[in-house]
Structures are given as structure tokens and as C-alpha cells.
Scaffold this active site. Structure first.
Site, PDB file in Angstrom:
ATOM      1  N   PRO A   2       0.828  -1.215   0.000  1.00 29.18           N
ATOM      2  CA  PRO A   2       0.000   0.000   0.000  1.00 29.18           C
ATOM      3  C   PRO A   2       0.859   1.261   0.000  1.00 29.18           C
ATOM      4  O   PRO A   2       1.910   1.315   0.644  1.00 29.18           O
ATOM      5  CB  PRO A   2      -0.803  -0.124   1.299  1.00 29.18           C
ATOM      6  CG  PRO A   2      -0.811  -1.579   1.607  1.00 29.18           C
ATOM      7  CD  PRO A   2       0.506  -2.101   1.126  1.00 29.18           C
ATOM      8  N   GLU A   3       0.423   2.267  -0.741  1.00 26.53           N
ATOM      9  CA  GLU A   3       1.168   3.520  -0.795  1.00 26.53           C
ATOM     10  C   GLU A   3       0.620   4.493   0.250  1.00 26.53           C
ATOM     11  O   GLU A   3      -0.336   4.202   0.966  1.00 26.53           O
ATOM     12  CB  GLU A   3       1.119   4.071  -2.219  1.00 26.53           C
ATOM     13  CG  GLU A   3       1.643   3.038  -3.214  1.00 26.53           C
ATOM     14  CD  GLU A   3       2.116   3.598  -4.538  1.00 26.53           C
ATOM     15  OE1 GLU A   3       2.396   4.804  -4.637  1.00 26.53           O
ATOM     16  OE2 GLU A   3       2.217   2.801  -5.495  1.00 26.53           O
ATOM     17  N   LYS A  52       4.316   5.674   4.793  1.00 26.74           N
ATOM     18  CA  LYS A  52       3.610   4.404   4.894  1.00 26.74           C
ATOM     19  C   LYS A  52       3.497   3.912   6.334  1.00 26.74           C
ATOM     20  O   LYS A  52       3.135   2.751   6.572  1.00 26.74           O
ATOM     21  CB  LYS A  52       4.322   3.358   4.027  1.00 26.74           C
ATOM     22  CG  LYS A  52       4.387   3.746   2.550  1.00 26.74           C
ATOM     23  CD  LYS A  52       5.180   2.747   1.735  1.00 26.74           C
ATOM     24  CE  LYS A  52       5.288   3.196   0.278  1.00 26.74           C
ATOM     25  NZ  LYS A  52       6.044   2.230  -0.546  1.00 26.74           N
ATOM     26  N   ASN A 162       5.383   2.342  -6.038  1.00 27.57           N
ATOM     27  CA  ASN A 162       5.672   2.064  -7.444  1.00 27.57           C
ATOM     28  C   ASN A 162       4.710   2.767  -8.396  1.00 27.57           C
ATOM     29  O   ASN A 162       5.097   3.199  -9.486  1.00 27.57           O
ATOM     30  CB  ASN A 162       5.628   0.550  -7.681  1.00 27.57           C
ATOM     31  CG  ASN A 162       6.518   0.133  -8.837  1.00 27.57           C
ATOM     32  OD1 ASN A 162       7.335   0.906  -9.328  1.00 27.57           O
ATOM     33  ND2 ASN A 162       6.359  -1.100  -9.275  1.00 27.57           N
ATOM     34  N   ARG A 258      11.861  -4.129  -8.325  1.00 30.23           N
ATOM     35  CA  ARG A 258      10.491  -3.668  -8.618  1.00 30.23           C
ATOM     36  C   ARG A 258      10.369  -3.414 -10.108  1.00 30.23           C
ATOM     37  O   ARG A 258      11.357  -3.101 -10.787  1.00 30.23           O
ATOM     38  CB  ARG A 258      10.172  -2.381  -7.843  1.00 30.23           C
ATOM     39  CG  ARG A 258      10.309  -2.485  -6.352  1.00 30.23           C
ATOM     40  CD  ARG A 258       9.316  -3.449  -5.720  1.00 30.23           C
ATOM     41  NE  ARG A 258       7.945  -3.055  -5.905  1.00 30.23           N
ATOM     42  CZ  ARG A 258       7.305  -2.199  -5.111  1.00 30.23           C
ATOM     43  NH1 ARG A 258       7.930  -1.640  -4.086  1.00 30.23           N
ATOM     44  NH2 ARG A 258       6.043  -1.904  -5.318  1.00 30.23           N
TER      45      ARG A 258
END
Length: 273
Positions: A2-3, A52, A162, A258
Site C-alpha cells: 500500500p502507498e 507508509k 511504485n 520492482r
């Protein structure tokens, strides 16, 4: 993972459900029994997010620190809380609802000094009123590291992941491989302003939408995006599909474990979206 907008939404939910009232805390899984016992019966004074990281401060100055990581999830709902199922690390219940935490990367109690140490090592958060983008610029403007890596470094900017990384670089027309020290100051100002706007929208609607009005499905006469992550985006997880702006095939490659996504035309050196 989660961002940052997700963590800020969770902070808001905790404020609405529990702030100013005592909570009941348990660890049905058993892995946080001691911590839950120390929180049980305390009054939640404040819930906030920094990047976060979710920080729940109680009336005895204890702070519950939660970082969801890749696998962490919350289940939230009104009372009465159902019987816990699965590996619930922490359950908070109150008169207005319950919050079940499963699989977090971190679930721990911190003292004031430990909270300060945590926040001191994080970069500015675009969603916080006290954020200082100049602190991030000082790091970026001296760095040989690519912008794609810098925007994922939580010690540089706290909160973007991301999706926001890929999308703000596209919207600014910045080559992801551009070293930070080659970024112009006006480009950084534009990236920061875009993060502030896009992430605030994410808090408001609960998903990440980054396309401008002229590139929405309705405006372009195209089908809506279908993806587990939801939201209309330019390049994230659109590898091999045509760019919504120039029709060039969206590119992808692995970077620091990533997936990176970009348009080689719109984000070539000197390009501007």
C-alpha cells in the site's frame, strides 16, 4: 505494498472510530499479547500517518506503530465485531467499530524518543502539512542515483510507491534513469506539486487515478482499465500497450527488484508530457 494515501486513509478511519475514547485491544493470534495488554483500556489521543507508517498515540504517550509492508491488511467495520478469523495480530474495538490488523511488517509500541527517531529518518510526506520539499530537493540535487530509485526511497520522499513513482515521472516527462543531480529545480517543484495533488485525490477517493481529463476512457472512447489495483493510469502495469498520449509501446524493466514502467517517447531526455 500500500502507498502513502492508504495509510492516511487508515489514520482518518482510526480517528473517526476511536479518538477520544478508550479502546479494547486484543491479539487473537497471540503474537502481540504484551503490546495489546498495554494498550487495552487506553484512550486514543491521535492517529496520524507519515509516509507508509501509521502512528496511533494513546493517552499515556505510548505510540502504536504499524507498517503494513507487502502483506499487511486491515479489516474495518461497525460494531459488533465478528469472531476473529485467521491470523489477526491486533484487534481494536470501540463503541464506533473495530479494526483487525493482519500480517503487518511492523506492529510495535514506541516511546516518544523512538517515534522521533523514526520520523527523523523519513523524508517529507506530500500529504502532511508540515512537509518540507526542500529537504527532499537537497538530497535529490546532490545524488547520482536515478529519479526512479530516489522516488522510491522513503528517506527522500515518504509515501510514494511504485504507482505514484511511475505516474508522476510520466506526467512530468522525466526519464526515469535521469540522475537526481541532473533534474532541474522547476522539474522537482512540478513533481512535488503533482504528488501533493495526486496523493490527496487518492486519500479522497481511495484509489490512484492519474490521467488528465483529456485521457479518461470517456474522453478517448476507450474501455476503462481493468486491474486489481484499480484506477486510470498512464504507464503503470501497461507494458506492451500503447501510450495514451503518443501511442508508443509502454516499456518495463526490473529496477531494484520492482517493475518500472515508462514511455520512451514522452519520457525521453528533454521530453515534456
Amino acid at each position: 505494498m500500500p502507498e502513502g494515501h492508504t495509510t492516511h486513509r487508515l489514520a482518518a478511519v482510526h480517528r473517526d472510530m476511536f479518538r477520544g475514547r478508550p479502546v479494547t485491544a486484543t491479539s487473537p493470534q497471540g503474537r502481540f499479547d504484551d503490546g495489546a495488554g498495554r494498550v487495552d483500556g487506553r484512550v486514543l489521543d491521535e492517529a496520524e500517518a507519515h509516509g507508509k507508517h501509521l502512528l496511533l498515540r494513546f493517552d499515556d504517550d505510548q505510540v502504536l506503530h504499524v507498517h503494513l509492508g507487502i502483506y499487511g491488511r486491515y479489516a474495518l467495520g461497525p460494531p459488533p465485531a465478528p469472531a476473529p478469523t485467521g491470523a489477526v495480530r491486533l484487534r481494536l474495538t470501540g463503541s464506533a467499530g473495530y479494526a483487525d490488523l493482519r500480517g503487518p511488517n511492523a506492529c510495535e509500541l514506541l516511546g516518544p524518543g523512538e517515534v522521533k527517531a523514526l520520523r527523523d529518518r523519513l523524508g517529507p510526506d506530500p500529504l502532511r502539512a508540515d512537509a518540507d520539499p526542500e529537504a527532499a530537493w537537497r538530497r535529490i540535487s546532490r545524488s547520482r542515483t536515478s529519479m526512479a530509485v530516489l522516488l522510491m526511497d522513503q528517506t527522500v520522499v515518504a509515501g510514494p510507491g511504485n504507482i505514484y513513482r511511475a505516474e508522476v515521472l510520466f506526467r512530468a516527462g522525466i526519464d526515469p534513469s535521469l540522475p537526481g543531480r541532473e533534474l532541474a529545480r522547476d522539474q522537482w517543484d512540478a513533481v512535488w506539486a503533482d504528488l501533493v495533488t495526486l496523493m490527496a485525490d487518492g486519500v479522497r477517493v481511495g484509489r490512484i487515478d492519474t490521467v488528465r481529463p483529456e485521457h479518461t476512457p470517456e474522453a478517448m472512447g476507450r474501455p476503462p482499465r481493468v486491474d486489481d489495483h484499480g484506477g486510470e493510469v498512464y504507464v503503470y502495469r501497461r507494458a506492451g500497450q500503447p501510450c495514451l498520449v503518443c501511442s508508443t509501446e509502454v516499456m518495463t524493466r526490473q529496477l531494484a527488484a520492482r517493475n518500472l514502467f515508462w514511455c520512451s517517447t514522452c519520457q525521453g531526455r528533454g521530453a515534456s508530457s
